[in-house]
Design an enzyme around this catalytic site. Structure first.
Site, PDB file in Angstrom:
ATOM      1  N   ARG A 190      56.168  42.426  27.396  1.00  0.00           N
ATOM      2  CA  ARG A 190      54.879  41.744  27.227  1.00  0.00           C
ATOM      3  C   ARG A 190      53.695  42.703  27.173  1.00  0.00           C
ATOM      4  O   ARG A 190      52.588  42.313  26.808  1.00  0.00           O
ATOM      5  CB  ARG A 190      54.680  40.674  28.319  1.00  0.00           C
ATOM      6  CG  ARG A 190      54.799  41.191  29.719  1.00  0.00           C
ATOM      7  CD  ARG A 190      54.985  40.056  30.702  1.00  0.00           C
ATOM      8  NE  ARG A 190      53.740  39.514  31.193  1.00  0.00           N
ATOM      9  CZ  ARG A 190      53.595  38.886  32.356  1.00  0.00           C
ATOM     10  NH1 ARG A 190      54.651  38.688  33.136  1.00  0.00           N
ATOM     11  NH2 ARG A 190      52.445  38.422  32.747  1.00  0.00           N
ATOM     12  N   GLU A 243      61.425  32.417  35.831  1.00  0.00           N
ATOM     13  CA  GLU A 243      60.854  33.419  34.923  1.00  0.00           C
ATOM     14  C   GLU A 243      61.913  34.165  34.127  1.00  0.00           C
ATOM     15  O   GLU A 243      61.585  34.928  33.221  1.00  0.00           O
ATOM     16  CB  GLU A 243      60.074  34.469  35.710  1.00  0.00           C
ATOM     17  CG  GLU A 243      59.042  33.904  36.624  1.00  0.00           C
ATOM     18  CD  GLU A 243      58.095  34.967  37.124  1.00  0.00           C
ATOM     19  OE1 GLU A 243      57.096  35.222  36.460  1.00  0.00           O
ATOM     20  OE2 GLU A 243      58.365  35.551  38.195  1.00  0.00           O
ATOM     21  N   CYS A 261      52.892  27.861  35.410  1.00  0.00           N
ATOM     22  CA  CYS A 261      51.751  28.699  35.787  1.00  0.00           C
ATOM     23  C   CYS A 261      51.578  29.902  34.866  1.00  0.00           C
ATOM     24  O   CYS A 261      50.739  30.755  35.103  1.00  0.00           O
ATOM     25  CB  CYS A 261      51.864  29.152  37.239  1.00  0.00           C
ATOM     26  SG  CYS A 261      53.298  30.202  37.527  1.00  0.00           S
ATOM     27  N   ARG A 317      48.117  35.604  42.799  1.00  0.00           N
ATOM     28  CA  ARG A 317      48.895  36.825  42.511  1.00  0.00           C
ATOM     29  C   ARG A 317      48.566  37.866  43.584  1.00  0.00           C
ATOM     30  O   ARG A 317      47.764  38.782  43.373  1.00  0.00           O
ATOM     31  CB  ARG A 317      48.538  37.361  41.122  1.00  0.00           C
ATOM     32  CG  ARG A 317      49.005  36.484  39.971  1.00  0.00           C
ATOM     33  CD  ARG A 317      48.716  37.153  38.629  1.00  0.00           C
ATOM     34  NE  ARG A 317      49.464  36.568  37.546  1.00  0.00           N
ATOM     35  CZ  ARG A 317      48.978  35.673  36.683  1.00  0.00           C
ATOM     36  NH1 ARG A 317      47.743  35.233  36.797  1.00  0.00           N
ATOM     37  NH2 ARG A 317      49.736  35.207  35.706  1.00  0.00           N
ATOM     38  N   HIS A 371      49.339  41.812  32.070  1.00  0.00           N
ATOM     39  CA  HIS A 371      48.455  41.475  33.185  1.00  0.00           C
ATOM     40  C   HIS A 371      47.024  41.929  32.926  1.00  0.00           C
ATOM     41  O   HIS A 371      46.080  41.358  33.456  1.00  0.00           O
ATOM     42  CB  HIS A 371      49.005  42.028  34.501  1.00  0.00           C
ATOM     43  CG  HIS A 371      50.163  41.231  34.981  1.00  0.00           C
ATOM     44  ND1 HIS A 371      51.458  41.591  34.751  1.00  0.00           N
ATOM     45  CD2 HIS A 371      50.214  40.022  35.605  1.00  0.00           C
ATOM     46  CE1 HIS A 371      52.265  40.670  35.233  1.00  0.00           C
ATOM     47  NE2 HIS A 371      51.537  39.708  35.759  1.00  0.00           N
ATOM     48  N   ASN A 409      55.142  33.478  31.022  1.00  0.00           N
ATOM     49  CA  ASN A 409      54.882  34.827  30.489  1.00  0.00           C
ATOM     50  C   ASN A 409      56.149  35.658  30.571  1.00  0.00           C
ATOM     51  O   ASN A 409      56.564  36.303  29.615  1.00  0.00           O
ATOM     52  CB  ASN A 409      53.774  35.523  31.283  1.00  0.00           C
ATOM     53  CG  ASN A 409      52.520  34.684  31.371  1.00  0.00           C
ATOM     54  OD1 ASN A 409      52.262  33.891  30.481  1.00  0.00           O
ATOM     55  ND2 ASN A 409      51.768  34.843  32.437  1.00  0.00           N
ATOM     56  N   ASP A 410      56.752  35.639  31.748  1.00  0.00           N
ATOM     57  CA  ASP A 410      57.987  36.404  31.897  1.00  0.00           C
ATOM     58  C   ASP A 410      59.171  35.688  31.273  1.00  0.00           C
ATOM     59  O   ASP A 410      60.062  36.325  30.722  1.00  0.00           O
ATOM     60  CB  ASP A 410      58.255  36.691  33.381  1.00  0.00           C
ATOM     61  CG  ASP A 410      57.458  37.891  33.842  1.00  0.00           C
ATOM     62  OD1 ASP A 410      57.501  38.918  33.136  1.00  0.00           O
ATOM     63  OD2 ASP A 410      56.783  37.806  34.870  1.00  0.00           O
ATOM     64  N   ARG A 464      51.888  33.616  45.960  1.00  0.00           N
ATOM     65  CA  ARG A 464      53.094  34.250  45.451  1.00  0.00           C
ATOM     66  C   ARG A 464      53.312  35.549  46.219  1.00  0.00           C
ATOM     67  O   ARG A 464      52.375  36.339  46.395  1.00  0.00           O
ATOM     68  CB  ARG A 464      52.938  34.566  43.956  1.00  0.00           C
ATOM     69  CG  ARG A 464      54.175  35.303  43.484  1.00  0.00           C
ATOM     70  CD  ARG A 464      54.204  35.563  42.032  1.00  0.00           C
ATOM     71  NE  ARG A 464      53.205  36.497  41.584  1.00  0.00           N
ATOM     72  CZ  ARG A 464      52.951  36.692  40.287  1.00  0.00           C
ATOM     73  NH1 ARG A 464      53.590  36.005  39.380  1.00  0.00           N
ATOM     74  NH2 ARG A 464      52.044  37.564  39.909  1.00  0.00           N
TER      75      ARG A 464
HETATM   76  C1  PEP Z   1      54.463  34.412  34.473  1.00  0.00           C
HETATM   77  O1  PEP Z   1      55.292  35.309  34.358  1.00  0.00           O
HETATM   78  O2  PEP Z   1      54.338  33.484  33.642  1.00  0.00           O
HETATM   79  C2  PEP Z   1      53.563  34.386  35.642  1.00  0.00           C
HETATM   80  C3  PEP Z   1      52.768  33.369  35.864  1.00  0.00           C
HETATM   81  O3  PEP Z   1      53.548  35.477  36.444  1.00  0.00           O
HETATM   82  P1  PEP Z   1      52.857  36.850  36.006  1.00  0.00           P
HETATM   83  O4  PEP Z   1      52.073  36.586  34.742  1.00  0.00           O
HETATM   84  O5  PEP Z   1      51.984  37.293  37.106  1.00  0.00           O
HETATM   85  O6  PEP Z   1      54.018  37.752  35.774  1.00  0.00           O
HETATM   86 MG    MG Z   2      55.698  36.570  36.044  1.00  0.00          MG
END
Ligand code: PEP
Ligand code: MG
Length: 590
Positions: free
Chosen positions: A485, A451, A522, A317, A210, A474-475, A353
């Site tokens: 990550r 995710e 996303c 977020r 993040h 991402n997750d 979210r």
């Molecule tokens: C993701 O996990 O891809 C996502 C968009 O949420 P975050 O990056 O805030 O975990």
């Molecule tokens: Mg995420």
């Protein structure tokens, strides 16, 4: 954002003495920055680092002593105020903090640093805190290891007591400063938004942490995972940050500097040209419409989203409203923040979210997510464990829904019963508002984030109770490939093109599209222009990304033909060999 004058850079070149060297890390955010290193410590971004004049050494030590004395008074006062029937831990906790505060280990070394190195008191104190924290981290006993948090909390109290009593020289040209840190938390990064630094580089961190995501939203060149930059670079050294290539050049020579000045101008020119696409509808060559929305962390990010022609907010977020503060935002405060975004989007959808706290986003540095935060009480799990907090947020979102098009997005669902529970809480929040006569949209769509692999595989049944889906790559990549990550040690294993990841993404898009359920991506891959065509080819028609990437992705969409990209995307999906996958992707993007 301004740039260093050539003359200033020339001056730096003339006075610099250090040898030139290059470090490689993971480029997080595109562009090139040229500026001077400013080393900051890991603790808190607000802590200033500056040298004090020799004649102020006494006063500076006095400032530290006074702050320690003030905190001692506060802790003694708190101790005295502990009610007789309070749990014993409360008194013990204050005793421990007093013990830490009184320990010469905490105060003697900073005094020495102020005297010998002429560091300001905050810098000296945080430096010593890091040494102590590091020692605690090496302790095997888990309970004792966690006591580092107490050291940090005591130091933060002392820092607060010193607030406003220092004489930090105002940085002359913030836009010439490149922040060099060992690590930065997402909460630290949010504080960057109040500054105009040129770039930042860190030793730790992965490209989808993040911290990196916020850096992207700041539209600053940035590099993470440089390992030893913080130790190798000295304050004030001239740096070049190439955020696209992940290259950091320290003390460049004249020729290299000239080369990067040229590249920077070219990059800026390209960005400038993209602005022409702002009002053009995003559609493929054959006119198939593609939705390009923005990811935001705070209402202030909207300006950038609108400037780049976002047709909605695909991911707000909301947890960032909860960082960098001692209290929680109440229902009214949250409502105002959501309403501000909804009104500014003027009828375009705003996808809020629900709180995704845990893992690397913690309330005031508190860890509540267990020994393995990414797998612990994070996101919807945390909300379901804290119903009052969750209900407050749901009511605030519902109230904002009266002012525009609001959608609720639930992070990290893995179980059908989590969806059922969310819907029950939502019905409860609606009842409360209805009884109080408060207006809200009674049919706010509720979506789920895909995710975790479990959600992608079970998507057909999950989506029966959801109005839309959003793939958080991402997750999804983190959990599919088992790579934290935030950990730069495994950052090289991050791979959106891994066949398992592609299969899960493709399966989710295919299943949702077939059933007529809207589906978006996303995660960071949505803003990666190298993957735009692949995602289009897999059937994706909704992208949500950090605003700075919107126009570059739109350019890709405008140049793409669906039948062509579909063909190659299917071949990529079938590819079993990573080299072939990359060759096919290159062909797709040619
Ligand atoms: C993701 O996990 O891809 C996502 C968009 O949420 P975050 O990056 O805030 O975990
Ligand atoms: Mg995420």
């Amino acid at each position: 954002m301004g740039k260093p004058e050539v003359s200033a850079v020339e001056a730096a070149l003339a006075k610099q003495q250090g040898a030139s060297f290059t470090l490689h890390g993971a480029g997080v955010s595109g562009g090139i920055a040229i500026g001077y290193a400013h080393l900051i410590s890991t603790a808190r971004l607000e802590v200033a680092h500056y040298e004090i004049p020799r004649e102020e050494i006494e006063a500076e030590t006095g400032r530290l002593d006074a702050a320690i004395e003030q905190v001692r008074g506060e802790l003694v006062g708190l101790h005295a105020a502990v009610p007789a029937d309070a749990p014993a831990e409360m008194g013990a906790f204050l005793d421990l903090h007093l013990m830490i505060l009184n320990d010469a280990l905490l105060s003697a070394a900073p005094r020495e640093l102020i005297r010998t190195r002429r560091w300001n008191a905050e810098w000296a104190l945080v430096h010593q805190m890091e040494i102590l924290v590091h020692r605690f981290e090496e302790i095997e006993d888990a309970y004792l290891r966690e006591r580092k948090i107490d050291v940090q909390q005591v130091v933060e109290r002392v820092l607060k007591a010193m607030l406003g009593t220092g004489h930090q020289p105002a940085p002359e040209h913030e836009e010439d400063i490149i922040v060099v840190a060992h690590d930065l938390s997402p909460a630290d990064m949010i504080l960057f938004k109040q500054h105009e630094f040129a770039a930042f580089v860190t030793d730790l961190g992965g490209v989808t942490s993040h911290t990196a995501i916020v850096a992207r939203s700041l539209n600053l060149p940035a590099i993470v995972g440089l390992h030893h930059a913080r130790h190798m670079i000295r304050e004030g050294e001239l740096l070049i940050v190439d955020g696209s290539a992940g290259v950091l050049i320290v003390n460049p020579d004249r020729q290299v500097l000239a080369e990067y000045q040229l590249r920077r101008s070219q990059f800026d020119l390209e960005r400038q040209k993209l602005k022409r696409l702002k009002t053009m509808p995003a559609a493929t060559v054959e006119g198939i419409a593609v939705e390009l929305q923005a990811n935001i962390e705070l209402p202030d990010d909207l300006e950038q989203a609108l400037e780049n022609g976002a047709t909605g907010v695909g991911l707000f977020r909301s947890e960032f409203l909860f960082l960098n503060r001692d209290d929680l935002p109440d229902e009214d405060e949250q409502f105002e923040a959501y309403r501000q975004v909804v009104l500014a989007m003027n009828g375009h959808p705003v996808t809020i979210r629900t709180l995704d706290l845990g893992a690397d986003k913690t309330l005031n540095g508190e860890q509540f997510a267990g020994p393995n935060p990414a797998l612990g009480l994070r996101a919807i799990r945390f909300c379901l464990a804290e119903p009052q907090l969750f209900l407050t947020q749901l009511r605030a979102i519902l109230r904002a829904s009266h002012y525009g098009k609001v959608r609720i997005l639930v992070p990290m669902i893995a179980h059908a019963h989590e969806i059922a529970q969310v819907l029950r809480y939502l019905a409860n929040a609606e009842d409360t508002l209805a009884q109080a006569g408060v207006a809200f949209d009674p049919s706010v769509p509720v979506g789920g984030m895909i995710e975790v692999p479990a959600a992608a595989l079970a998507v057909a049944s999950f989506m029966k109770r959801l109005d839309f889906l959003s793939i958080g790559t991402n997750d999804l990549i983190q959990y599919t490939l088992a790579i934290d990550r935030t950990d730069d040690n495994v950052a090289h294993l991050y791979d959106p093109l891994h066949p398992a990841v592609l299969q899960l993404v493709a399966h989710t898009i295919r299943t949702a599209t077939k059933a007529g359920v809207p589906v978006a991506v996303c995660g960071e891959v949505a803003g990666d222009v190298a993957l735009t065509r692949l995602l289009l080819g897999l059937g994706l028609r909704q992208f949500s990304m950090h605003p700075a990437q919107l126009l570059a992705v739109k350019q890709q969409v405008l140049r793409s033909s669906i039948p062509e990209v579909e063909l190659l995307a299917q071949r990529i999906l079938r590819s079993e060999d990573p080299e072939r996958t990359r060759a096919l992707l290159a062909k797709l993007n040619a």
